[in-house]
Design an enzyme around this catalytic site. Sequence first.
Site, mmCIF file in Angstrom:
data_model
loop_
_atom_site.group_PDB
_atom_site.id
_atom_site.type_symbol
_atom_site.label_atom_id
_atom_site.label_comp_id
_atom_site.label_asym_id
_atom_site.label_seq_id
_atom_site.Cartn_x
_atom_site.Cartn_y
_atom_site.Cartn_z
ATOM 1 N N ARG A 1 0.849 -1.184 0.000
ATOM 2 C CA ARG A 1 0.000 0.000 0.000
ATOM 3 C C ARG A 1 0.892 1.242 0.000
ATOM 4 O O ARG A 1 1.890 1.302 0.718
ATOM 5 C CB ARG A 1 -0.904 0.027 1.236
ATOM 6 C CG ARG A 1 -2.098 -0.924 1.168
ATOM 7 C CD ARG A 1 -3.106 -0.513 0.081
ATOM 8 N NE ARG A 1 -4.269 -1.369 0.009
ATOM 9 C CZ ARG A 1 -4.416 -2.388 -0.835
ATOM 10 N NH1 ARG A 1 -3.447 -2.705 -1.679
ATOM 11 N NH2 ARG A 1 -5.523 -3.097 -0.856
ATOM 12 N N GLU B 1 -3.800 7.446 -5.395
ATOM 13 C CA GLU B 1 -4.049 6.670 -6.625
ATOM 14 C C GLU B 1 -5.352 7.104 -7.252
ATOM 15 O O GLU B 1 -6.320 7.296 -6.524
ATOM 16 C CB GLU B 1 -4.092 5.167 -6.294
ATOM 17 C CG GLU B 1 -2.733 4.653 -5.852
ATOM 18 C CD GLU B 1 -2.726 3.152 -5.513
ATOM 19 O OE1 GLU B 1 -3.717 2.466 -5.820
ATOM 20 O OE2 GLU B 1 -1.738 2.696 -4.940
ATOM 21 N N HIS C 1 -1.054 0.134 -10.153
ATOM 22 C CA HIS C 1 -1.627 -0.822 -9.188
ATOM 23 C C HIS C 1 -2.157 -2.068 -9.926
ATOM 24 O O HIS C 1 -3.346 -2.392 -9.858
ATOM 25 C CB HIS C 1 -2.754 -0.160 -8.369
ATOM 26 C CG HIS C 1 -3.055 -0.887 -7.086
ATOM 27 N ND1 HIS C 1 -3.421 -0.265 -5.925
ATOM 28 C CD2 HIS C 1 -3.057 -2.213 -6.793
ATOM 29 C CE1 HIS C 1 -3.637 -1.157 -4.978
ATOM 30 N NE2 HIS C 1 -3.426 -2.351 -5.483
HETATM 31 C C1 8YV Z 1 -6.773 -4.713 -6.115
HETATM 32 C C2 8YV Z 1 -5.352 -5.089 -4.039
HETATM 33 O O1 8YV Z 1 -6.045 -3.769 -6.831
HETATM 34 O O2 8YV Z 1 -6.286 -7.087 -3.256
HETATM 35 C C3 8YV Z 1 -5.803 -6.006 -2.969
HETATM 36 O O3 8YV Z 1 -5.673 -5.630 -1.792
HETATM 37 O O4 8YV Z 1 -4.698 -4.143 -3.818
HETATM 38 C C4 8YV Z 1 -5.675 -5.413 -5.426
HETATM 39 O O5 8YV Z 1 -5.622 -6.737 -5.685
HETATM 40 C C5 8YV Z 1 -7.832 -3.835 -5.647
HETATM 41 O O6 8YV Z 1 -8.290 -4.027 -4.415
HETATM 42 C C6 8YV Z 1 -8.925 -3.717 -6.713
HETATM 43 O O7 8YV Z 1 -9.817 -4.783 -6.703
#
Ligand code: 8YV
Length: 324
Positions: A237, A266, A285
């Site tokens: 993160r 982001e 991301h």
């Molecule tokens: C996704 C993520 O980008 O699972 C996570 O925590 O950061 C990612 O796999 C995001 O949550 C969008 O679905």
Amino acid sequence: MKPSVILYKALPDSLQQRLEDHFTVTRVNNLSPETVQQHADAFASAVGLLGSSEKVDTALLEKMPNLRATSTISVGYDNFDVEALNERKVLLMHTPTVLTETVADTLMALVLSSARRVVEVAERVKAGEWTKSIGPDWFGIDVHGKTLGIVGMGRIGLALAQRAHFGFNMPILYNARRQHKEAEERFNARHCDLDTILQEADFVCLILPLTDETHHLIGKAQFEKMKKSAIFINAGRGPVVDENALIEALQNGEIYAAGLDVFEQEPLPASSALLTLPNVVALPHIGSATHETRYNMAACAVENLIDALAGKVDKNCVNPQAKP
Ligand code: 8YV
């Protein structure tokens, strides 16, 4: 009558159908106050919530007095106010296992592309700058045999360690709250404190969730401890890193390069100084973003919601204690 749920992310048809087999589904584009107001009745009656990447806080929960379970299409859940969910006895489900290998692939891509300057030199080729045999100003640094420091040895850290150990013969240092027997036995990984990783690792890879404890864990003092030749990778993160300190460390040559999949803000603003630095690989991301894995995450999240609303919280539940 079927129970009502709110869906705030597009699902593949087959999964939307699976959800509709169990629930009356109201599909919304986001969870903004305007959207909630527009669908006030649906939000008020919904027992379930499914989607990703939106804030689920007290203000929203107040509009959803019947909510019993929320299911995120992600492993991370820093966008949820878990305490507020617990107080209201709302279960939170997530998708911790299905994305592990894909995110580890992304990490390895960041390691390789930042060390070998893949993006930078590919852009030079496209710009027509490859006009003669290349010299040292286009060279990168080796990956194989270098020391990999993993900060956060969870499932993804382990999958990265496997790639690094067997594929690239890299000695592995790791930092985690607890010692990880499997990592030590299978990949010869060495448990050490954060400072040792910062001082000794050629690649410092961050794979941490965002919590009060991890916010700005890596800042000026930590970059100063890294080797000048070190490459910094973050695919957990963004706010775990003080991004201004990272920019300074890159600008001042305190570290060699950075490979980043996550940012404090982001999407990363086009005005970010990070985008002016040739030694930064910045990805949008994409950690889990393959067709297969995003499908599997969505499928897992649908099943999680069905399970949670049926009182089954033996897996993928962040707060089983919230079960009524
Ligand atoms: C996704 C993520 O980008 O699972 C996570 O925590 O950061 C990612 O796999 C995001 O949550 C969008 O679905």
